[in-house]
Motif scaffolding. Structure first.
Motif, short mmCIF file in Angstrom:
data_model
loop_
_atom_site.label_atom_id
_atom_site.label_comp_id
_atom_site.label_asym_id
_atom_site.label_seq_id
_atom_site.Cartn_x
_atom_site.Cartn_y
_atom_site.Cartn_z
N THR A 7 0.84 -1.20 0.00
CA THR A 7 0.00 0.00 0.00
C THR A 7 0.87 1.25 0.00
OG1 THR A 7 -1.74 -1.15 1.20
CG2 THR A 7 -1.80 1.26 1.28
N PHE A 8 0.55 2.16 -0.90
CA PHE A 8 1.25 3.44 -0.98
C PHE A 8 0.23 4.55 -0.79
CE2 PHE A 8 3.66 0.51 -3.65
CZ PHE A 8 4.94 0.65 -3.13
N ARG A 9 0.50 5.44 0.15
CA ARG A 9 -0.40 6.57 0.41
C ARG A 9 0.24 7.83 -0.17
NH1 ARG A 9 -0.40 3.19 4.70
NH2 ARG A 9 -2.45 2.31 5.23
N LEU A 10 -0.38 8.35 -1.21
CA LEU A 10 0.16 9.53 -1.90
C LEU A 10 -0.77 10.72 -1.70
CD1 LEU A 10 1.11 7.86 -5.30
CD2 LEU A 10 2.64 8.39 -3.41
N VAL A 11 -0.16 11.90 -1.71
CA VAL A 11 -0.92 13.14 -1.64
C VAL A 11 -0.66 13.91 -2.93
CG1 VAL A 11 -1.13 15.37 -0.45
CG2 VAL A 11 -0.87 13.26 0.88
N GLY A 12 -1.72 14.37 -3.57
CA GLY A 12 -1.58 15.15 -4.79
C GLY A 12 -1.64 16.64 -4.50
N GLU A 13 -0.64 17.37 -5.00
CA GLU A 13 -0.62 18.82 -4.92
C GLU A 13 -0.31 19.33 -6.32
OE1 GLU A 13 2.10 20.25 -1.97
OE2 GLU A 13 0.87 19.54 -0.31
N ASN A 14 -0.38 20.63 -6.51
CA ASN A 14 -0.02 21.21 -7.81
C ASN A 14 1.49 21.46 -7.83
OD1 ASN A 14 -2.67 21.19 -8.68
ND2 ASN A 14 -3.08 23.22 -7.89
N PHE A 15 2.31 20.80 -8.58
CA PHE A 15 1.98 19.72 -9.54
C PHE A 15 2.90 18.58 -9.21
CE2 PHE A 15 0.59 23.64 -11.44
CZ PHE A 15 -0.66 23.29 -11.92
N LYS A 16 2.60 17.89 -8.12
CA LYS A 16 3.48 16.83 -7.66
C LYS A 16 2.73 15.82 -6.81
CE LYS A 16 4.87 19.97 -3.98
NZ LYS A 16 5.51 21.25 -3.96
N MET A 19 4.79 11.62 -0.79
CA MET A 19 4.58 10.47 0.08
C MET A 19 5.31 10.74 1.38
SD MET A 19 4.92 6.41 -0.85
CE MET A 19 6.70 6.25 -0.87
N ASP A 20 4.75 10.30 2.48
CA ASP A 20 5.33 10.53 3.81
C ASP A 20 5.52 12.02 4.07
OD1 ASP A 20 5.50 7.74 4.04
OD2 ASP A 20 7.50 7.72 3.17
N GLY A 21 4.64 12.83 3.49
CA GLY A 21 4.66 14.25 3.78
C GLY A 21 5.64 15.08 2.97
N SER A 22 6.77 14.47 2.58
CA SER A 22 7.79 15.30 1.94
C SER A 22 8.45 14.68 0.72
CB SER A 22 8.87 15.64 2.97
OG SER A 22 9.46 14.45 3.43
N ARG A 23 8.41 13.35 0.60
CA ARG A 23 9.10 12.74 -0.54
C ARG A 23 8.32 13.02 -1.81
NH1 ARG A 23 9.75 6.87 0.95
NH2 ARG A 23 10.05 6.71 -1.27
N ASN A 35 0.11 -7.58 -5.00
CA ASN A 35 -1.08 -6.74 -5.13
C ASN A 35 -0.66 -5.35 -4.71
OD1 ASN A 35 -3.04 -8.85 -5.75
ND2 ASN A 35 -2.66 -9.55 -3.67
N VAL A 36 -1.08 -4.37 -5.47
CA VAL A 36 -0.69 -2.99 -5.19
C VAL A 36 -1.94 -2.18 -4.91
CG1 VAL A 36 0.46 -0.93 -6.11
CG2 VAL A 36 1.28 -3.22 -6.75
N ARG A 37 -1.89 -1.41 -3.83
CA ARG A 37 -3.00 -0.54 -3.47
C ARG A 37 -2.46 0.88 -3.39
NH1 ARG A 37 -8.07 -0.47 -0.84
NH2 ARG A 37 -8.31 1.32 0.55
N ILE A 38 -3.04 1.75 -4.19
CA ILE A 38 -2.66 3.17 -4.18
C ILE A 38 -3.80 3.94 -3.53
CG2 ILE A 38 -2.13 5.20 -5.59
CD1 ILE A 38 -0.01 2.96 -5.86
N GLU A 39 -3.47 4.69 -2.49
CA GLU A 39 -4.44 5.55 -1.84
C GLU A 39 -4.01 6.99 -2.12
OE1 GLU A 39 -4.46 4.40 2.29
OE2 GLU A 39 -5.23 2.40 1.82
N LEU A 40 -4.83 7.69 -2.87
CA LEU A 40 -4.49 9.06 -3.27
C LEU A 40 -5.44 10.05 -2.61
CD1 LEU A 40 -2.99 11.11 -5.14
CD2 LEU A 40 -4.78 10.67 -6.83
N LYS A 41 -4.86 11.05 -1.98
CA LYS A 41 -5.66 12.13 -1.41
C LYS A 41 -5.22 13.44 -2.06
CE LYS A 41 -6.94 14.54 2.72
NZ LYS A 41 -7.59 14.41 3.95
N SER A 42 -6.17 14.25 -2.46
CA SER A 42 -5.81 15.56 -3.03
C SER A 42 -5.79 16.59 -1.92
CB SER A 42 -6.81 15.99 -4.10
OG SER A 42 -6.46 17.28 -4.56
N ARG A 43 -4.67 17.28 -1.80
CA ARG A 43 -4.57 18.37 -0.84
C ARG A 43 -4.74 19.70 -1.54
NH1 ARG A 43 0.83 18.24 1.99
NH2 ARG A 43 0.01 16.36 2.91
N GLN A 44 -4.44 19.72 -2.85
CA GLN A 44 -4.47 20.98 -3.59
C GLN A 44 -4.70 20.63 -5.06
OE1 GLN A 44 -0.55 22.64 -4.24
NE2 GLN A 44 -1.30 24.70 -3.85
N GLY A 45 -5.80 21.08 -5.60
CA GLY A 45 -6.06 20.84 -7.02
C GLY A 45 -6.90 19.62 -7.30
#
Length: 100
Positions: A7-16, A19-23, A35-45
């Motif tokens: 599982t990878f938790r990603l955050v979407g911002e403009n334009f990047k 992961m883990d807040g800073s990577r 099995n791959v699980r992508i969890e995407l949250k949009s913080r901006q955009g």
């Protein structure tokens, strides 16, 4: 052998992707058969997550919304993941999805 779910938790911002807040645009590394699980949250955009070679695509989400996609990493190689919204991919909203 039971495949594990990575599982990878990603955050979407403009334009990047973050992961883990800073990577930024992290390499996502898994093993063939995982099995791959992508969890995407949009913080901006307005964003999504796509890896064409695995027909993996989340829905598009706006600020504060989350989405997920699950797929099997059934072939080895280095593939590009990206945001398919507008010009985001060209603007650098992409990274490497690596299957060992």
């Amino acid at each position: 052998k039971i495949s594990e779910t990575k599982t990878f938790r990603l955050v979407g911002e403009n334009f990047k992707f973050l992961m883990d807040g800073s990577r930024e645009s992290p390499d996502l590394v898994v093993n063939q058969g995982d099995n791959v699980r992508i969890e995407l949250k949009s913080r901006q955009g307005f964003h999504d997550f796509v890896v064409d070679e695995f027909s993996a695509r989340t829905s598009k989400v706006k600020d504060g919304e989350s989405t997920t996609v699950e797929f099997v990493a059934n072939k080895k190689g280095t593939f590009e993941y990206y945001c398919s919204v507008g010009e985001h991919r060209i603007m650098g909203m992409k990274g490497k999805f690596i299957v060992n």
